[in-house]
Write an enzyme that holds these catalytic residues in place. Structure first.
Site, PDB file in Angstrom:
ATOM      1  N   CYS A   1       0.832  -1.215   0.000  1.00 52.01           N
ATOM      2  CA  CYS A   1       0.000   0.000   0.000  1.00 52.01           C
ATOM      3  C   CYS A   1       0.867   1.266   0.000  1.00 52.01           C
ATOM      4  O   CYS A   1       1.606   1.510   0.950  1.00 52.01           O
ATOM      5  CB  CYS A   1      -0.901  -0.056   1.231  1.00 52.01           C
TER       6      CYS A   1
ATOM      7  N   CYS B   1       0.200   3.769   2.808  1.00 52.70           N
ATOM      8  CA  CYS B   1       0.681   3.186   4.069  1.00 52.70           C
ATOM      9  C   CYS B   1       2.183   3.440   4.229  1.00 52.70           C
ATOM     10  O   CYS B   1       2.649   3.794   5.314  1.00 52.70           O
ATOM     11  CB  CYS B   1       0.425   1.686   4.111  1.00 52.70           C
TER      12      CYS B   1
END
Length: 106
Positions: free
Chosen positions: A30, A33
């Site tokens: 991600c 993230c």
């Protein structure tokens, strides 16, 4: 110190914690993230002793992600006294995360 939470220790480390806990639900693949990782690390250092700050990999701990209905990542959940107190979805500023967490310290 930044914690690494897992299904095996979530109950003890998060739900039974005597301090507020910020859990960063993330995945290695991600992008947002990865962008938030240094922010979470800084908060862990700044708030050491006052709160626990750590990460939970949703790919490795799907049961916890499902239990708390984490649909998008990153999702940040703040727990206090075993209860979810705050939910922040998506990449946000360090100040926003810190302010939300500090509200639970009061």
């Amino acid at each position: 110190m930044e914690y690494k939470f897992t299904s095996a220790d979530f109950e003890k480390e998060v739900l039974q914690s005597d301090k507020p806990v910020l859990v960063d639900f993330f995945a290695d693949w991600c992008g947002p993230c990865k962008m938030m990782a240094p922010v979470v690390e800084q908060l862990a250092e700044e708030l050491e002793g006052k709160a626990k700050v750590g990460k939970l990999n949703i790919d490795e701990n799907m049961d916890i992600a499902e239990k708390y209905r984490v649909m998008n990542i990153p999702t940040f959940l703040i727990f206090k006294d075993g209860q979810e107190k705050e939910r922040i979805v998506g990449a946000v500023s360090k100040n926003e995360l810190k302010n939300k967490l500090e509200q639970t310290l009061a």
